[in-house]
Design an enzyme around this catalytic site. Structure first.
Site, PDB file in Angstrom:
ATOM      1  N   TRP A 184       0.809  -1.133   0.021  1.00  0.00           N
ATOM      2  CA  TRP A 184       0.041   0.040   0.253  1.00  0.00           C
ATOM      3  C   TRP A 184       0.890   1.178   0.069  1.00  0.00           C
ATOM      4  CZ3 TRP A 184      -0.003   4.011   3.826  1.00  0.00           C
ATOM      5  CH2 TRP A 184      -1.344   5.059   3.330  1.00  0.00           C
ATOM      6  N   GLU A 225      -3.230  -3.322  -2.031  1.00  0.00           N
ATOM      7  CA  GLU A 225      -4.224  -2.304  -1.449  1.00  0.00           C
ATOM      8  C   GLU A 225      -4.577  -1.166  -1.733  1.00  0.00           C
ATOM      9  OE1 GLU A 225      -3.379  -1.475   2.704  1.00  0.00           O
ATOM     10  OE2 GLU A 225      -5.478  -1.037   3.279  1.00  0.00           O
ATOM     11  N   LYS A 227      -6.975   2.408  -2.215  1.00  0.00           N
ATOM     12  CA  LYS A 227      -7.525   3.357  -1.293  1.00  0.00           C
ATOM     13  C   LYS A 227      -8.062   4.609  -2.275  1.00  0.00           C
ATOM     14  CE  LYS A 227      -6.519   6.036   2.933  1.00  0.00           C
ATOM     15  NZ  LYS A 227      -5.524   6.103   4.082  1.00  0.00           N
ATOM     16  N   ASP A 259      -9.634  -2.740   2.227  1.00  0.00           N
ATOM     17  CA  ASP A 259      -9.441  -2.189   3.543  1.00  0.00           C
ATOM     18  C   ASP A 259     -10.828  -1.490   3.519  1.00  0.00           C
ATOM     19  OD1 ASP A 259      -9.448   0.041   5.479  1.00  0.00           O
ATOM     20  OD2 ASP A 259      -7.323  -0.471   5.646  1.00  0.00           O
ATOM     21  N   HIS A 262     -11.474   2.144   3.033  1.00  0.00           N
ATOM     22  CA  HIS A 262     -11.030   2.703   1.840  1.00  0.00           C
ATOM     23  C   HIS A 262     -11.942   3.065   0.532  1.00  0.00           C
ATOM     24  CE1 HIS A 262      -6.287   1.879   2.998  1.00  0.00           C
ATOM     25  NE2 HIS A 262      -7.238   2.502   3.804  1.00  0.00           N
ATOM     26  N   HIS A 286      -8.399  -5.843   4.946  1.00  0.00           N
ATOM     27  CA  HIS A 286      -8.179  -5.128   6.263  1.00  0.00           C
ATOM     28  C   HIS A 286      -9.253  -4.658   6.736  1.00  0.00           C
ATOM     29  CE1 HIS A 286      -3.559  -3.253   5.553  1.00  0.00           C
ATOM     30  NE2 HIS A 286      -3.764  -4.737   5.815  1.00  0.00           N
ATOM     31  N   ASP A 294     -12.490   9.586   8.040  1.00  0.00           N
ATOM     32  CA  ASP A 294     -11.153   8.716   8.339  1.00  0.00           C
ATOM     33  C   ASP A 294     -11.447   7.155   8.240  1.00  0.00           C
ATOM     34  OD1 ASP A 294      -8.787   8.363   9.646  1.00  0.00           O
ATOM     35  OD2 ASP A 294      -9.760   7.907  11.685  1.00  0.00           O
ATOM     36  N   ASP A 296      -9.453   4.677   9.801  1.00  0.00           N
ATOM     37  CA  ASP A 296      -8.903   3.823  10.998  1.00  0.00           C
ATOM     38  C   ASP A 296      -9.251   3.652  12.186  1.00  0.00           C
ATOM     39  OD1 ASP A 296      -6.725   3.000   8.863  1.00  0.00           O
ATOM     40  OD2 ASP A 296      -6.505   5.139   9.004  1.00  0.00           O
ATOM     41  N   ASP A 326      -6.588  -3.579  11.014  1.00  0.00           N
ATOM     42  CA  ASP A 326      -5.942  -2.259  10.712  1.00  0.00           C
ATOM     43  C   ASP A 326      -6.613  -1.053  11.324  1.00  0.00           C
ATOM     44  OD1 ASP A 326      -4.264  -0.415   9.687  1.00  0.00           O
ATOM     45  OD2 ASP A 326      -4.957  -0.546   7.385  1.00  0.00           O
TER      46      ASP A 326
HETATM   47  C1  RNT Z   1      -3.610   3.248   5.523  1.00  0.00           C
HETATM   48  C2  RNT Z   1      -3.788   1.661   4.626  1.00  0.00           C
HETATM   49  C3  RNT Z   1      -2.659   0.830   5.249  1.00  0.00           C
HETATM   50  C4  RNT Z   1      -2.003   1.285   6.630  1.00  0.00           C
HETATM   51  C5  RNT Z   1      -1.152   0.362   7.376  1.00  0.00           C
HETATM   52  C6  RNT Z   1      -0.602   1.014   8.442  1.00  0.00           C
HETATM   53  O1  RNT Z   1      -4.985   3.701   4.919  1.00  0.00           O
HETATM   54  O2  RNT Z   1      -4.700   1.201   5.351  1.00  0.00           O
HETATM   55  O3  RNT Z   1      -3.019  -0.525   5.473  1.00  0.00           O
HETATM   56  O4  RNT Z   1      -2.911   1.552   7.571  1.00  0.00           O
HETATM   57  O5  RNT Z   1      -0.583  -0.056   6.414  1.00  0.00           O
HETATM   58 ZN    ZN Z   2      -5.119  -0.804   5.508  1.00  0.00          ZN
END
Ligand code: RNT
Ligand code: ZN
Length: 419
Positions: A184, A225, A227, A259, A262, A286, A294, A296, A326
């Site tokens: 990523w 990955e 985003k 993820d 994302h 993820h 956001d 995370d 994650d």
């Molecule tokens: C960031 C991605 C990625 C990170 C990690 C730390 O938006 O989700 O996976 O969170 O690699």
């Molecule tokens: Zn991620």
């Protein structure tokens, strides 16, 4: 009623729906979930001292974050004691551990810099997943790494990716468990770019060079990955969803990694999982919790989390989906953040495993949609909490709020005395 009596009663209720709760718990115990090391230190790592970059951010400064490998490992151990089920360790390259006075740049890191992590994983019977770190580094130029127009910069990051393939293979060989290696980058632009194809063609070429590093595809599973945005990278990301999916689809042995933080806010990964399972033998996730802009927040036992778990379980895809957590929250106790998130995903999986999916599917296929809605509502209030508490007991993990008292003790005795 004692806990055992409550479980017996719940078991009978689920049985009426054709669900075997004992079998569900047995199954769940064996399913690995990858635990990310980076919740413990706000994604700082040990190889540099600069700020977190790449369009991701931790906010808050709750006291007691891990600052050394020893502290991070101790905190992981504490958190893992409070988590039921099988774990895999998820590391970033920035967590390389150097000798006193030694410093090796990311294009030159070697397996030996992760020896202590391998020892840690072996001690806990865990496999290891890995992530090259394409952020928080002085060679991120103008926000770009693998898609940079500066060939020297791009080369540096390609070398980093190749070094990570070698380290991933080392992890797999040492632990005997394949290593999922996730690529990523936060590469992108804050504002409207003049060229969207160029960065993506460079990104594509870079990942192709990385995966050309010799490796055994049974041991190393590279992922890409995607985003849709980042903080300061709102208008364009090189690794968009279509880019990552098409890359994985067109390169043997590469998995798409989704993820669930994302995507645009009304898109759901639960619906994307079965779509990808039509085409890929194996996919990676993820698991996180998006909140507005956001991506995370700590995972909770909420509707979309449950829905993702259902899609994996009812499609019999537990061995086709590599599941990794994650998230990173620096505003609360980090051991608690890890524990709540891991337990929430375990709850979601258990809840999916005790859902009468065959019956529900039958109703759908026979177009009994009225009854399908009624039954889906009915099962929401079955005594799931009693099954969950029994599962924790069988995994020798503290139930109720007892686990939280243990976090409070650790905070007082260990975290608060840290400088
Ligand atoms: C960031 C991605 C990625 C990170 C990690 C730390 O938006 O989700 O996976 O969170 O690699
Ligand atoms: Zn991620």
């Amino acid at each position: 009623m004692t806990r055992q009596e409550r479980y017996q009663s719940a078991k009978e209720i689920y049985k009426k729906y054709g669900v075997d709760t004992d079998a569900a718990m047995e199954k769940l115990k064996e399913i690995p979930v990858s635990l990310h090391c980076w919740q413990g230190d706000d994604v700082k790592g040990f190889d540099q001292d600069g700020p977190l970059t790449g369009g991701i951010q931790t906010t808050g400064n709750y006291p007691g974050k891990a600052q050394t490998p020893e502290e991070l490992m101790a905190d992981l151990e504490e958190a893992m004691k409070l988590m039921p089920g099988k774990k895999k360790l998820n590391l970033h390259a920035s967590y390389a551990i150097f000798e006193e006075g030694e410093h090796v740049d990311r294009d030159k890191i070697e397996p030996k810099h992760f020896k202590k992590w391998v020892d840690f994983a072996k001690k806990h019977n865990m496999g290891i997943d890995f992530n090259p770190t394409f952020f928080s580094h002085n060679k991120v130029k103008d926000g770009l790494t693998l898609s940079s127009p500066d060939e020297e910069i791009r080369k540096f990051w390609i070398e980093h990716g190749k070094a990570c393939i070698r380290i991933s293979e080392y992890f797999a060989k040492e632990t005997g468990i394949p290593c999922v290696m996730n690529i990523w980058t936060g590469d992108g632009y804050k504002d409207i770019p003049a060229d969207r194809l160029g960065p993506r063609m460079r990104y594509k070429d870079s990942i192709e060079q990385i995966i050309a590093e010799p490796h055994d595809p049974k041991l190393v599973k590279p992922c890409v990955e995607s985003k849709v945005f980042g903080i300061g990278v709102e208008s364009f990301t090189a690794g968009s969803s279509e880019f990552a999916l098409m890359f994985a689809a067109s390169h043997d042995g590469v998995l798409p990694l989704m993820d669930n933080g994302h995507y645009h806010p009304t898109e759901v990964v639960s619906d994307k999982i079965p779509a990808l399972l039509c085409y890929f033998d194996e996919i990676a996730l993820h698991i996180t919790r998006p909140v507005r802009w956001d991506s995370d927040h700590v995972v909770l036992f909420d509707d979309e989390t449950k829905e993702m778990a259902k899609e994996i379980v009812r499609n019999d895809a537990l061995d086709r989906v590599d599941m990794a957590l994650d998230f990173f929250d620096a505003s609360i106790n980090r051991i608690s953040a890890w524990t709540v998130g891991f337990r929430a995903w375990q709850k979601a999986l258990l809840s999916a495993l005790v859902t009468p999916s065959a019956k529900l599917k039958e109703l759908q296929d026979n177009n009994k949609l009225t009854e399908l809605m009624a039954l889906q509502e009915e099962i929401k209030t079955l005594p799931f909490g009693d099954i969950w508490e029994e599962y924790l007991e069988r995994c020798n993990v503290l139930g109720g709020m007892e686990w939280f008292k243990e976090v409070e003790r650790y905070e007082k005795e260990i975290l608060e005395v840290r400088k």
